[in-house]
Design a protein around this motif. Structure first.
Motif, PDB file in Angstrom:
ATOM      1  N   ILE A  95       0.838  -1.199   0.000  1.00 48.03           N
ATOM      2  CA  ILE A  95       0.000   0.000   0.000  1.00 48.03           C
ATOM      3  C   ILE A  95       0.876   1.252   0.000  1.00 48.03           C
ATOM      4  CG2 ILE A  95      -1.852   1.254   1.175  1.00 48.03           C
ATOM      5  CD1 ILE A  95      -2.610  -1.391   2.525  1.00 48.03           C
ATOM      6  N   PHE A 106      -5.245   5.817   8.874  1.00 46.33           N
ATOM      7  CA  PHE A 106      -4.952   4.599   8.130  1.00 46.33           C
ATOM      8  C   PHE A 106      -4.310   3.552   9.028  1.00 46.33           C
ATOM      9  CE2 PHE A 106      -3.819   2.146   4.355  1.00 46.33           C
ATOM     10  CZ  PHE A 106      -4.923   2.419   3.566  1.00 46.33           C
ATOM     11  N   PHE A 143      -2.553  -1.220  -3.589  1.00 45.24           N
ATOM     12  CA  PHE A 143      -3.441  -0.091  -3.305  1.00 45.24           C
ATOM     13  C   PHE A 143      -2.621   1.175  -3.146  1.00 45.24           C
ATOM     14  CE2 PHE A 143      -5.776  -3.726  -1.457  1.00 45.24           C
ATOM     15  CZ  PHE A 143      -6.992  -3.587  -2.114  1.00 45.24           C
ATOM     16  N   VAL A 145      -3.157   5.376  -1.556  1.00 43.77           N
ATOM     17  CA  VAL A 145      -3.966   6.471  -1.021  1.00 43.77           C
ATOM     18  C   VAL A 145      -3.473   7.730  -1.710  1.00 43.77           C
ATOM     19  CG1 VAL A 145      -4.592   7.790   1.033  1.00 43.77           C
ATOM     20  CG2 VAL A 145      -4.325   5.320   1.181  1.00 43.77           C
ATOM     21  N   SER A 156     -11.836   3.648  -7.222  1.00 49.04           N
ATOM     22  CA  SER A 156     -11.465   4.396  -6.026  1.00 49.04           C
ATOM     23  C   SER A 156     -12.604   4.461  -5.022  1.00 49.04           C
ATOM     24  CB  SER A 156     -11.045   5.822  -6.398  1.00 49.04           C
ATOM     25  OG  SER A 156     -12.138   6.544  -6.945  1.00 49.04           O
ATOM     26  N   LEU A 267      -8.786   5.870  -1.617  1.00 47.12           N
ATOM     27  CA  LEU A 267      -8.084   4.597  -1.784  1.00 47.12           C
ATOM     28  C   LEU A 267      -8.291   4.169  -3.224  1.00 47.12           C
ATOM     29  CD1 LEU A 267      -6.621   2.184  -0.266  1.00 47.12           C
ATOM     30  CD2 LEU A 267      -8.899   1.147  -0.109  1.00 47.12           C
ATOM     31  N   ALA A 286     -12.315  -1.526   4.313  1.00 48.70           N
ATOM     32  CA  ALA A 286     -11.989  -0.097   4.292  1.00 48.70           C
ATOM     33  C   ALA A 286     -13.243   0.759   4.131  1.00 48.70           C
ATOM     34  CB  ALA A 286     -11.011   0.199   3.155  1.00 48.70           C
TER      35      ALA A 286
END
Length: 291
Positions: A95, A106, A143, A145, A156, A267, A286
């Motif tokens: 991520i 997060f 992934f 952010v 997203s 995300l 999430a």
């Protein structure tokens, strides 16, 4: 009656031949003949009309075949669901996180996910939104952010929508103000994130729309360094409202009234990429957690 025996029966029905079915199933012809014979004895009626040319289902055989297809479909679905469950026990996710953000939100997400799935591991990388997008697109990250807008190649989930605030030294002439217009900043020196950060583009575009080009005297990728430089009266900057809450008393945050600069964090993952069961569960988790 075993599932495997029903599957053998279905293969014989499909091929119309004990020999061909045996070859496809990698067993001997006498073995599959015995299995079908045992099925017939267990059920009490013949399943096939045996001829030299091709085996044909009896009426009872046709009835069994319809039920066998449903049973096999349900059996395969059960195996798939159990496999997905097993995969959720273990996995690894990569991520990308922007260094501009307060990582608390997060870290709480990952901590909660880890408590539910303790054998899933994580690899976290800090970078700017643009580099994170590149790495997700190249499958170097699962992934990311990032600050919106983003490319059409990504799916997203937006979980933060807030404004940017002006950050000045505590001794700055604007430090006492509750809000300020962007036009009042045209003579100021700006400290910015570098070109890897989408936030920079939003700030520069807002300044240009107001009628001036911001004078950028320092660029960096480090949030802490930006705060230190502002506190040292080197220049001013803009940061998201949630990030401002973690700043020291050496700097002051001020609302920007005209125009406001919006900031959306999402995300992202590859829209057409393969999503493992672990990734699918993380997305679901999430969306449930980042509200």
């Amino acid at each position: 009656m075993e599932i495997k025996h029903l599957q053998y029966f279905m293969e014989v029905t499909k091929t119309g031949s004990f020999t061909q079915a045996a070859n496809r199933l990698y067993i001997t012809q006498p073995a599959i003949s015995r299995i079908i014979k045992s099925l017939e004895e267990e059920l009490g009626f013949p399943l096939f009309i045996r001829s030299r040319r091709k085996l044909v289902l009896t009426e009872a055989g046709r009835e069994l075949h319809e039920h066998a297809k449903k049973i096999d479909k349900q059996y395969q679905a059960m195996l798939f669901d159990l496999e997905q469950f097993q995969q959720l026990k273990k996995g690894h996710m990569r991520i990308g996180l922007p260094s501009i953000t307060n990582a608390f939100f997060f870290s709480q997400l990952i901590a909660s996910f880890h408590r539910k799935y303790p054998d899933i591991t994580f690899q976290l990388e800090e970078d700017g939104s643009k580099r994170i997008e590149e790495k997700v697109n190249e499958s170097e990250l699962d992934f990311g952010v990032v600050v919106l807008p983003t490319q059409d190649d990504f799916a997203s989930y937006t979980f933060i929508q807030e404004g940017l605030k002006l950050i000045v030294p505590a001794t700055h002439r604007f430090a006492h103000k509750k809000d300020i217009t962007l036009n009042e900043l045209k003579e100021e020196s700006f400290i910015m994130f570098n070109n890897d950060f989408s936030l920079r583009e939003s700030i520069v575009a807002a300044c240009k729309d107001t009628g001036f080009e911001p004078k950028i005297i320092l660029e960096t990728s480090q949030l802490d360094f930006i705060e230190e430089m502002v506190a040292s009266n080197v220049g001013i900057t803009f940061l998201p409202d949630s990030t401002c809450r973690e700043l020291t008393d050496d700097v002051t945050s001020i609302s920007v009234a005209n125009p406001t600069i919006k900031w959306e964090l999402a995300l992202i993952w590859k829209k057409d990429g393969h999503l493992s069961s672990v990734m699918q569960e993380f997305i679901r988790f999430a969306k449930e957690t980042l509200i």
